[in-house]
Design an enzyme around this catalytic site. Sequence first.
Site, PDB file in Angstrom:
ATOM      1  N   ASP A 118       0.800  -1.223   0.000  1.00 36.95           N
ATOM      2  CA  ASP A 118       0.000   0.000   0.000  1.00 36.95           C
ATOM      3  C   ASP A 118       0.834   1.275   0.000  1.00 36.95           C
ATOM      4  O   ASP A 118       0.305   2.359   0.264  1.00 36.95           O
ATOM      5  CB  ASP A 118      -0.950   0.006   1.209  1.00 36.95           C
ATOM      6  CG  ASP A 118      -2.099  -0.978   1.014  1.00 36.95           C
ATOM      7  OD1 ASP A 118      -2.656  -1.013  -0.102  1.00 36.95           O
ATOM      8  OD2 ASP A 118      -2.425  -1.711   1.963  1.00 36.95           O
ATOM      9  N   ASP A 177      -6.824  -3.575  -6.073  1.00 39.22           N
ATOM     10  CA  ASP A 177      -6.442  -2.295  -5.456  1.00 39.22           C
ATOM     11  C   ASP A 177      -4.982  -1.929  -5.768  1.00 39.22           C
ATOM     12  O   ASP A 177      -4.612  -0.762  -5.802  1.00 39.22           O
ATOM     13  CB  ASP A 177      -6.584  -2.348  -3.923  1.00 39.22           C
ATOM     14  CG  ASP A 177      -7.749  -3.158  -3.418  1.00 39.22           C
ATOM     15  OD1 ASP A 177      -8.200  -4.073  -4.128  1.00 39.22           O
ATOM     16  OD2 ASP A 177      -8.211  -2.904  -2.299  1.00 39.22           O
TER      17      ASP A 177
HETATM   18  N1  GLY Z   1      -7.270  -1.396  -0.286  1.00 43.78           N
HETATM   19  C1  GLY Z   1      -8.298  -1.708   0.561  1.00 43.78           C
HETATM   20  C2  GLY Z   1      -9.650  -1.203   0.243  1.00 43.78           C
HETATM   21  O1  GLY Z   1      -9.941  -0.611  -0.766  1.00 43.78           O
HETATM   22  O2  GLY Z   1     -10.476  -1.453   1.103  1.00 43.78           O
END
Ligand code: GLY
Length: 395
Positions: A118, A177
């Site tokens: 992330d 994501d």
């Molecule tokens: N990356 C996690 C979400 O979008 O919840």
Amino acid sequence: MKFLFIICCALLWVANTSYAQQGKPASLNASAINAKLKDAVLQYKYMMKHLPGDSFPRSFYPSTGKYFFSNAEWWCSGFYPGSLLLLYEETGDKKLLAEAHRILPMLQSQQFNKGTHDLGFMMYCSFGNAFRLEKNNSYKTIIINSAASLKTRFNEKIGCLRSWNNSNPNDFLVIIDNMMNLELLCEATRMTGDSSYYKVAVTHANTTMANHYRNDYSSWHVINYDPATGNVKQKKTAQGAADSSAWARGQSWGLYGFTMMYRETKDIRYLDQAVHIADYLLSHPQLPADKIPYWDYDAPGIPNALRDASAASIMASALLELQAYHTDARYLPVAKQILQVLSSEKYHAKAGANGGFILEHSVGSLPAKSEVDVPLTYADYYYIEALARLKKMQP
Ligand code: GLY
């Protein structure tokens, strides 16, 4: 008597008109956008007063009036400084810049965090905006170090960056994501001249395009690869309603990610992919008339299922960028509609309410019963970004 009757009718008319105006989302022209950005500044000034010095905002529970904070390691830690910087850019309010300067050092340690994918969200929404606005070279170093940490998660055989760490060495989990983290890598190549970051981003995007998408251009949430062969083992969900469903935020991440990768590469295949995704979403029979998605396009209980304001704000921002690359003006009206609805009292918090968050009604993970129907930092971040994009597109 007649005079009194006329006065009563006039009062009734005024009351009805203002009710209608409150119920119907107001049109977002430049001055309305500026007014919304000013509202957002007031909300974030309220929030900063309530933030413990060592924490990042995560959510707020309107039913109990309690905040939910996080540390720097949480995947959303970059959105608060990012929102402050975007709002500073749009309004020139120095208090927001000062608050960003206060909190950014608390995030710095994450540049060496190799345990998460992330880093794009965390370090690019924050230090990326900070560098863009202030050209401070220490931010540049942080961005490059963050990209180097992210790159360690790349597996050559699979052609992807690892998303989640799990204890089974035979699993390699990649979530849709992860497309959002590629912008950080592209920026690192621009900053260093080292093309390896860019190549990883392009390979990850190509592998995602090949394996994460169904024939109708909806996306699975999670692909589990076999690290020994690089083959796909499973296609499934974690935050969606079902393995076969279209989890709303995942669809928005993919739309945003491929639009951004077209900007970065000018590879027409990414633009085609983004257009296909957008057209799938906008023609979806379960996209509500106001264009704010349910938390999953296949959620059980539609039309009574919860909406997800975060999926909507990410989609609006992505559609505005996509419109800039597309001759047929079909995305701008939808993006505008989404922002108008998000700016209405149905989703937009009243001044001083919602813990200072701007938007209400997002869904973090419904299957995990976590962050359900609450404000979330990324819903706000992409709402602000989208307002700023729309402002730049005004005639
Ligand atoms: N990356 C996690 C979400 O979008 O919840």
